[in-house]
Design an enzyme around this catalytic site. Structure first.
Site, PDB file in Angstrom:
ATOM      1  N   LYS A 165     -13.221  -7.467  -7.589  1.00 50.57           N
ATOM      2  CA  LYS A 165     -13.732  -7.807  -6.255  1.00 50.57           C
ATOM      3  C   LYS A 165     -15.225  -8.062  -6.436  1.00 50.57           C
ATOM      4  O   LYS A 165     -15.981  -7.128  -6.765  1.00 50.57           O
ATOM      5  CB  LYS A 165     -13.491  -6.666  -5.275  1.00 50.57           C
ATOM      6  CG  LYS A 165     -12.011  -6.451  -4.964  1.00 50.57           C
ATOM      7  CD  LYS A 165     -11.801  -5.360  -3.940  1.00 50.57           C
ATOM      8  CE  LYS A 165     -10.323  -5.137  -3.692  1.00 50.57           C
ATOM      9  NZ  LYS A 165     -10.063  -3.977  -2.828  1.00 50.57           N
ATOM     10  N   LYS A 206       0.868  -1.177   0.000  1.00 50.63           N
ATOM     11  CA  LYS A 206       0.000   0.000   0.000  1.00 50.63           C
ATOM     12  C   LYS A 206       0.905   1.228   0.000  1.00 50.63           C
ATOM     13  O   LYS A 206       1.844   1.303   0.807  1.00 50.63           O
ATOM     14  CB  LYS A 206      -0.883   0.009   1.248  1.00 50.63           C
ATOM     15  CG  LYS A 206      -1.973  -1.052   1.242  1.00 50.63           C
ATOM     16  CD  LYS A 206      -3.108  -0.702   0.291  1.00 50.63           C
ATOM     17  CE  LYS A 206      -4.272  -1.672   0.451  1.00 50.63           C
ATOM     18  NZ  LYS A 206      -5.322  -1.450  -0.567  1.00 50.63           N
TER      19      LYS A 206
HETATM   20 MG    MG Z   1      -6.920  -1.768  -4.316  1.00 52.17          MG
END
Ligand code: MG
Length: 372
Positions: A260, A161
């Site tokens: 997702k 991240k």
């Molecule tokens: Mg992402």
């Protein structure tokens, strides 16, 4: 459909989840239970507590389920679960709420015909290769420690991240320590048009992809960056519908898509997005939403349909959850791989006692009315 129950759960995390959107202190989620002609099925709503990743929150999902989605399905009959997506499409957006209800119907359907969800969907993989995400850390050394743990467990890819002030330096440190590691970064839309130099530096680090550098709707800016870097851009927040894939392909705004299932509206919608990516030659993989092992099992079934997919981020939920709601949570089947559930329906069994203990709100509706 005879009866639907919606539960709100609050589960303890191993540690707070930190992204560029902020911190998540506990795992809140909704668990939907349907009675489909006597067959019980469950679905998990992956909406987060705060509306930073997408517009939805666990509270808006509750509202949409209880006031709009469940009333459309109560008393309805279906020949096949793939019809649920169409019935619920009258409700705009709110994909995670709708995906939960659809998952519950798929679970009940699979159990009624003794077939696993992966089998029902035409899944071709028996194990899914996995990557993991390492969140921002207190220091590059702390990050190297968590990357080292992921590498030791055999994960096929590590994704870092990143956020302004935590990007080039920590990524370079990981790359220096692991020259051959399959490495990627995810910016969660934290950058803008003045940040191209950051990505041009990252472009020299041999990354598998740079995920979602810019705002979800800013596909032209993604297209501009993609034309100036060699590293594939991967889109997450930008892709909520198969039509978004068509636009990405036309603009050449990215070369990979993180699917997702919760974000795009569920199982049927995921298969449509996957088919669209195949048509346009875009790489794909399945991402996770910090689900419990129940919702994660459904995503693994979707990933099992993607034979050519890159490593998915559907690692065992024990990485983030201190308490899980299924009896036998998935473990790594072999280094960096998870087995596709073969039991009927979603393929894992809920622990009813744990579900009851961590339920903080329950609502039910039946064909004869609803009760709180
Ligand atoms: Mg992402």
């Amino acid at each position: 459909m005879r009866e639907v129950t919606v539960r709100r759960l609050a589960l303890p995390l191993v540690a707070p989840i930190v992204t560029s959107y902020g911190q998540q202190q506990s795992k809140v989620c909704l668990l939907v239970q349907v009675d489909l002609d006597g067959q019980i099925g469950h679905g998990e709503c992956a909406a987060l507590a705060m509306p930073f990743y997408t517009e939805e929150t666990v509270d808006t999902a509750w509202h949409v389920l209880v006031d709009f989605a469940v009333p459309r399905l109560i008393g309805a009959t279906f020949d096949h679960p793939s019809e649920v997506w169409e019935v619920l499409s009258v409700i705009r957006g709110n994909h995670m709420a709708k995906a939960a209800l659809e998952m519950a119907v798929w679970d009940a359907y699979g159990r009624s015909c003794s077939r696993s969800l992966a089998d029902c969907l035409g899944g071709v993989l028996s194990e899914v290769p996995l990557g993991v995400t390492c969140g921002t850390a207190a220091s590059p050394d702390a990050l190297l420690e968590s990357v080292g743990a992921a590498v030791a467990q055999g994960y096929r890819r590590v994704k870092l991240k990143i956020a302004p002030s935590w990007d080039v330096v920590p990524t370079a440190a990981v790359r220096a320590a692991y020259p051959d590691l399959t490495l990627a970064v995810d910016a969660n839309a934290a950058y803008g048009s003045g940040d191209f130099q950051v990505f041009k530096k990252l472009d020299k680090m041999g990354l598998s992809f740079i995920e979602q550098p810019f705002a979800a709707r800013d596909l032209p800016l993604h297209a501009q960056l993609q034309s100036e870097v060699q590293t594939p851009l991967c889109l997450d927040e930008s892709i909520c519908h198969e039509q978004d894939v068509e636009i990405v392909a036309r603009l050449q705004a990215a070369r990979a898509i993180n699917i997702k299932p919760a974000r795009v509206g569920g199982v049927e919608a995921s298969l449509r997005v996957l088919a669209s990516c195949r048509r346009h030659g875009l790489a794909t993989w399945c991402g996770g939403m910090y689900e419990t092992s129940f919702g994660r099992a459904a995503s693994i079934a979707v990933a099992a349909c993607d034979e050519a997919g890159w490593a998915s981020e559907l690692a065992p939920a024990e990485r983030h959850l201190a308490v899980d709601i299924v009896r036998k949570p998935a473990k790594l089947a072999s280094p960096g791989r998870v087995a596709v559930p073969v039991a009927p329906g979603v393929g894992v069994e809920l622990d009813g006692e744990v579900v009851s203990r961590y339920s903080v709100r329950v609502w039910s509706a039946s064909a004869g009315g609803h009760r709180m």
